[in-house]
Design an enzyme around this catalytic site. Sequence first.
Site, PDB file in Angstrom:
ATOM      1  N   ALA A 101       1.786   3.177  -2.309  1.00  0.00           N
ATOM      2  CA  ALA A 101       1.420   4.270  -3.216  1.00  0.00           C
ATOM      3  C   ALA A 101       0.181   5.012  -2.719  1.00  0.00           C
ATOM      4  CB  ALA A 101       1.183   3.745  -4.635  1.00  0.00           C
ATOM      5  N   LYS A 128     -11.076  -4.747   8.977  1.00  0.00           N
ATOM      6  CA  LYS A 128      -9.787  -4.493   9.644  1.00  0.00           C
ATOM      7  C   LYS A 128      -9.699  -5.336  10.922  1.00  0.00           C
ATOM      8  CE  LYS A 128      -7.009  -1.850   8.650  1.00  0.00           C
ATOM      9  NZ  LYS A 128      -5.815  -1.952   7.750  1.00  0.00           N
ATOM     10  N   GLY A 141       0.823  -1.215   0.000  1.00  0.00           N
ATOM     11  CA  GLY A 141       0.000   0.000   0.000  1.00  0.00           C
ATOM     12  C   GLY A 141       0.854   1.261   0.000  1.00  0.00           C
ATOM     13  N   TYR A 189     -15.972  -1.602   6.757  1.00  0.00           N
ATOM     14  CA  TYR A 189     -14.519  -1.321   6.744  1.00  0.00           C
ATOM     15  C   TYR A 189     -13.889  -1.754   8.064  1.00  0.00           C
ATOM     16  CZ  TYR A 189     -10.303   1.450   7.646  1.00  0.00           C
ATOM     17  OH  TYR A 189      -9.037   1.857   8.027  1.00  0.00           O
ATOM     18  N   HIS A 213     -22.923   5.893  11.635  1.00  0.00           N
ATOM     19  CA  HIS A 213     -21.811   6.843  11.849  1.00  0.00           C
ATOM     20  C   HIS A 213     -21.302   6.813  13.296  1.00  0.00           C
ATOM     21  CE1 HIS A 213     -20.406  11.236  10.905  1.00  0.00           C
ATOM     22  NE2 HIS A 213     -19.425  10.456  11.280  1.00  0.00           N
ATOM     23  N   ASP A 239       1.970  -2.468  -4.434  1.00  0.00           N
ATOM     24  CA  ASP A 239       0.703  -1.732  -4.438  1.00  0.00           C
ATOM     25  C   ASP A 239      -0.046  -2.054  -5.725  1.00  0.00           C
ATOM     26  OD1 ASP A 239      -0.269   1.183  -2.875  1.00  0.00           O
ATOM     27  OD2 ASP A 239      -1.254   0.562  -4.748  1.00  0.00           O
ATOM     28  N   THR A 254      -6.429   0.150  12.771  1.00  0.00           N
ATOM     29  CA  THR A 254      -7.106   1.435  12.971  1.00  0.00           C
ATOM     30  C   THR A 254      -7.873   1.440  14.295  1.00  0.00           C
ATOM     31  OG1 THR A 254      -8.976   2.755  12.178  1.00  0.00           O
ATOM     32  CG2 THR A 254      -8.924   0.475  11.470  1.00  0.00           C
ATOM     33  N   ASP A 255      -8.077   2.610  14.858  1.00  0.00           N
ATOM     34  CA  ASP A 255      -8.886   2.717  16.077  1.00  0.00           C
ATOM     35  C   ASP A 255     -10.348   2.350  15.814  1.00  0.00           C
ATOM     36  OD1 ASP A 255      -9.646   4.980  14.624  1.00  0.00           O
ATOM     37  OD2 ASP A 255      -9.234   6.411  16.233  1.00  0.00           O
ATOM     38  N   GLU A 256     -10.744   2.304  14.525  1.00  0.00           N
ATOM     39  CA  GLU A 256     -12.151   2.040  14.216  1.00  0.00           C
ATOM     40  C   GLU A 256     -12.573   0.625  14.599  1.00  0.00           C
ATOM     41  OE1 GLU A 256     -13.663   3.788  10.622  1.00  0.00           O
ATOM     42  OE2 GLU A 256     -11.970   5.165  10.530  1.00  0.00           O
ATOM     43  N   LEU A 315      -2.293  -0.227  -7.081  1.00  0.00           N
ATOM     44  CA  LEU A 315      -2.711   1.023  -7.743  1.00  0.00           C
ATOM     45  C   LEU A 315      -4.211   0.977  -8.030  1.00  0.00           C
ATOM     46  CD1 LEU A 315       0.316   1.801 -10.129  1.00  0.00           C
ATOM     47  CD2 LEU A 315      -0.108   2.665  -7.821  1.00  0.00           C
TER      48      LEU A 315
HETATM   49  P1  NAD Z   1      -5.229   4.730   1.085  1.00  0.00           P
HETATM   50  O1  NAD Z   1      -6.594   4.332   0.684  1.00  0.00           O
HETATM   51  O2  NAD Z   1      -4.761   6.120   0.829  1.00  0.00           O
HETATM   52  O3  NAD Z   1      -4.157   3.758   0.407  1.00  0.00           O
HETATM   53  C1  NAD Z   1      -4.335   2.369   0.311  1.00  0.00           C
HETATM   54  C2  NAD Z   1      -3.330   1.830  -0.688  1.00  0.00           C
HETATM   55  O4  NAD Z   1      -3.481   0.408  -0.749  1.00  0.00           O
HETATM   56  C3  NAD Z   1      -3.518   2.370  -2.105  1.00  0.00           C
HETATM   57  O5  NAD Z   1      -2.278   2.786  -2.634  1.00  0.00           O
HETATM   58  C4  NAD Z   1      -4.073   1.171  -2.868  1.00  0.00           C
HETATM   59  O6  NAD Z   1      -3.705   1.169  -4.246  1.00  0.00           O
HETATM   60  C5  NAD Z   1      -3.450   0.023  -2.115  1.00  0.00           C
HETATM   61  N1  NAD Z   1      -4.194  -1.237  -2.269  1.00  0.00           N
HETATM   62  C6  NAD Z   1      -5.545  -1.399  -2.134  1.00  0.00           C
HETATM   63  N2  NAD Z   1      -5.861  -2.696  -2.374  1.00  0.00           N
HETATM   64  C7  NAD Z   1      -4.691  -3.342  -2.613  1.00  0.00           C
HETATM   65  C8  NAD Z   1      -4.368  -4.702  -2.902  1.00  0.00           C
HETATM   66  N3  NAD Z   1      -5.319  -5.655  -2.990  1.00  0.00           N
HETATM   67  N4  NAD Z   1      -3.065  -5.019  -3.081  1.00  0.00           N
HETATM   68  C9  NAD Z   1      -2.097  -4.073  -3.008  1.00  0.00           C
HETATM   69  N5  NAD Z   1      -2.351  -2.783  -2.767  1.00  0.00           N
HETATM   70  C10 NAD Z   1      -3.635  -2.421  -2.559  1.00  0.00           C
HETATM   71  O7  NAD Z   1      -5.115   4.373   2.631  1.00  0.00           O
HETATM   72  P2  NAD Z   1      -4.313   5.086   3.823  1.00  0.00           P
HETATM   73  O8  NAD Z   1      -5.166   6.140   4.410  1.00  0.00           O
HETATM   74  O9  NAD Z   1      -2.938   5.392   3.380  1.00  0.00           O
HETATM   75  O10 NAD Z   1      -4.293   3.889   4.881  1.00  0.00           O
HETATM   76  C11 NAD Z   1      -3.214   2.955   4.898  1.00  0.00           C
HETATM   77  C12 NAD Z   1      -3.455   1.948   6.017  1.00  0.00           C
HETATM   78  O11 NAD Z   1      -3.528   2.646   7.260  1.00  0.00           O
HETATM   79  C13 NAD Z   1      -4.768   1.188   5.883  1.00  0.00           C
HETATM   80  O12 NAD Z   1      -4.527  -0.158   6.257  1.00  0.00           O
HETATM   81  C14 NAD Z   1      -5.707   1.848   6.864  1.00  0.00           C
HETATM   82  O13 NAD Z   1      -6.646   0.947   7.372  1.00  0.00           O
HETATM   83  C15 NAD Z   1      -4.738   2.304   7.939  1.00  0.00           C
HETATM   84  N6  NAD Z   1      -5.147   3.501   8.694  1.00  0.00           N
HETATM   85  C16 NAD Z   1      -5.473   4.657   8.067  1.00  0.00           C
HETATM   86  C17 NAD Z   1      -5.811   5.789   8.805  1.00  0.00           C
HETATM   87  C18 NAD Z   1      -6.158   7.104   8.141  1.00  0.00           C
HETATM   88  O14 NAD Z   1      -6.581   8.041   8.837  1.00  0.00           O
HETATM   89  N7  NAD Z   1      -5.980   7.264   6.846  1.00  0.00           N
HETATM   90  C19 NAD Z   1      -5.821   5.722  10.210  1.00  0.00           C
HETATM   91  C20 NAD Z   1      -5.472   4.508  10.831  1.00  0.00           C
HETATM   92  C21 NAD Z   1      -5.122   3.404  10.063  1.00  0.00           C
HETATM   93  P1  TYD Z   2     -13.412  10.138   7.205  1.00  0.00           P
HETATM   94  O1  TYD Z   2     -12.335  11.060   6.736  1.00  0.00           O
HETATM   95  O2  TYD Z   2     -14.189   9.366   6.203  1.00  0.00           O
HETATM   96  O3  TYD Z   2     -12.731   9.174   8.285  1.00  0.00           O
HETATM   97  P2  TYD Z   2     -13.424   8.075   9.275  1.00  0.00           P
HETATM   98  O4  TYD Z   2     -14.856   7.948   8.990  1.00  0.00           O
HETATM   99  O5  TYD Z   2     -12.678   6.845   8.900  1.00  0.00           O
HETATM  100  O6  TYD Z   2     -13.141   8.586  10.649  1.00  0.00           O
HETATM  101  O7  TYD Z   2     -14.448  10.986   8.081  1.00  0.00           O
HETATM  102  C1  TYD Z   2     -14.013  11.704   9.214  1.00  0.00           C
HETATM  103  C2  TYD Z   2     -15.243  12.320   9.857  1.00  0.00           C
HETATM  104  O8  TYD Z   2     -15.790  13.298   8.965  1.00  0.00           O
HETATM  105  C3  TYD Z   2     -16.359  11.316  10.116  1.00  0.00           C
HETATM  106  O9  TYD Z   2     -17.030  11.676  11.321  1.00  0.00           O
HETATM  107  C4  TYD Z   2     -17.299  11.505   8.935  1.00  0.00           C
HETATM  108  C5  TYD Z   2     -17.134  12.976   8.604  1.00  0.00           C
HETATM  109  N1  TYD Z   2     -17.313  13.345   7.183  1.00  0.00           N
HETATM  110  C6  TYD Z   2     -18.185  14.367   6.815  1.00  0.00           C
HETATM  111  O10 TYD Z   2     -18.836  15.000   7.680  1.00  0.00           O
HETATM  112  N2  TYD Z   2     -18.322  14.661   5.503  1.00  0.00           N
HETATM  113  C7  TYD Z   2     -17.640  14.006   4.525  1.00  0.00           C
HETATM  114  O11 TYD Z   2     -17.837  14.318   3.326  1.00  0.00           O
HETATM  115  C8  TYD Z   2     -16.730  12.974   4.903  1.00  0.00           C
HETATM  116  C9  TYD Z   2     -15.942  12.219   3.870  1.00  0.00           C
HETATM  117  C10 TYD Z   2     -16.586  12.682   6.251  1.00  0.00           C
END
Ligand code: NAD
Ligand code: TYD
Length: 342
Positions: free
Chosen positions: A9, A152, A7, A148, A274, A33, A123-125, A35
């Site tokens: 990319a 996880k 992941g 989702y 939500h 990745d 993730t904390d989710e 992509l």
């Molecule tokens: P993102 O959606 O930006 O990136 C995910 C990447 O995974 C992409 O580059 C996609 O091409 C790649 N991918 C998807 N399916 C794939 C597959 N089958 N094989 C190979 N590559 C694949 O996600 P992110 O926000 O960078 O999150 C990365 C990780 O961190 C995730 O596991 C997510 O659960 C975790 N995470 C994210 C957050 C956040 O706030 N963004 C917080 C806590 C944990």
């Molecule tokens: P999000 O960035 O999707 O992260 P997560 O749901 O994984 O925490 O959303 C962050 C918060 O923002 C969540 O409470 C949902 C809210 N939200 C909006 O109010 N409007 C939007 O268009 C999006 C994408 C999220």
Amino acid sequence: MKLLITGGAGFIGANLVRHVLGTHPTDSVVTLDLLTYAGNLANLEGVLDDPRHRFVRGDIADAGVVADAITGVDAVINLAAETHVDRSIVDATAFLRTNVVGTQVLLDAARRGGVRRFVQVSTDEVYGSLGPTGQFTEESPLLPNSPYAASKCAADCLVRAAHQTHGLDAVITRCSNNYGPYQFPEKLTPLFITNALVDEPLPLYGDGRHVRDWLHVSDHCRALDQVLRTGRAGEVYNIGGGNERQNHDIAAIILRALEKPATLVRHVEDRLGHDRRYAIDATKIEAALGWTPALPFEDGIQQTIDWYRTHRAWWEAVKSGAYLDYYEAMYGDRLRAAKGGE
Ligand code: NAD
Ligand code: TYD
């Protein structure tokens, strides 16, 4: 150390690849990745042709691809995932294949390949939703509410099982919401910043008083690096910013910084299921590994807003084609039915 970063990319992965190559001169990285819509080679600009970096396009659920990519690797950091809650509500199929099956394929390959450490980026989710008080600890029950989060959660259970059953050296991290550069503009902060930059409405779900604990991606990457090198096998580490904000505050901060009117906010129909509030107790990683967040939110969000302002070509390219169809499907009717103002 030779790392496989899956992941890489995507948003956090690309920031992590840069962090590792930038701070550990003797490390090398293989990025695997697929992509998908969220993956973008532009996120790796500047490190793609680094001699210590190799990019492989492929699916973590494809055992053949993974067996090749993992050859000679010391450690795996698994970030590859389907990550957007709203998309998982519409269709969870890809979430199960990548987040669940893909994680098991990686675990099997890591065991067969003699990989010395496996870091699962969770993730904390997985802990579900909090009331007005309290924080998630590593002992909080796993109570996922979205497809989702459930996927996880399943992955975390498989990682635990690989450690307990096969003795794989595996560690799980559970981080709160990240913000920063290269985040796909389906998530709250990049969506609101890029919409505000072009005077488009900011779709705020429900009453806008849902709470997230925001951490800059650079602090998350430092934590992952620390866990990789010094975390204890079989442990879970929460990672959080101690920085709770309501969504309407995030919208207001963005609009103020860009000198845009509060009337751009639209209260739209809420997300199904939500989660009301997330908050992380990060005492364990702070005490055991000495990690603490370094970037204050006020500075981090300003830097992030500036980054999207100065990288318009990056997000304009992303917000085209299939993204526009996604946006219309997700927001079209809701925005047309919405009430304006804060
Ligand atoms: P993102 O959606 O930006 O990136 C995910 C990447 O995974 C992409 O580059 C996609 O091409 C790649 N991918 C998807 N399916 C794939 C597959 N089958 N094989 C190979 N590559 C694949 O996600 P992110 O926000 O960078 O999150 C990365 C990780 O961190 C995730 O596991 C997510 O659960 C975790 N995470 C994210 C957050 C956040 O706030 N963004 C917080 C806590 C944990
Ligand atoms: P999000 O960035 O999707 O992260 P997560 O749901 O994984 O925490 O959303 C962050 C918060 O923002 C969540 O409470 C949902 C809210 N939200 C909006 O109010 N409007 C939007 O268009 C999006 C994408 C999220």
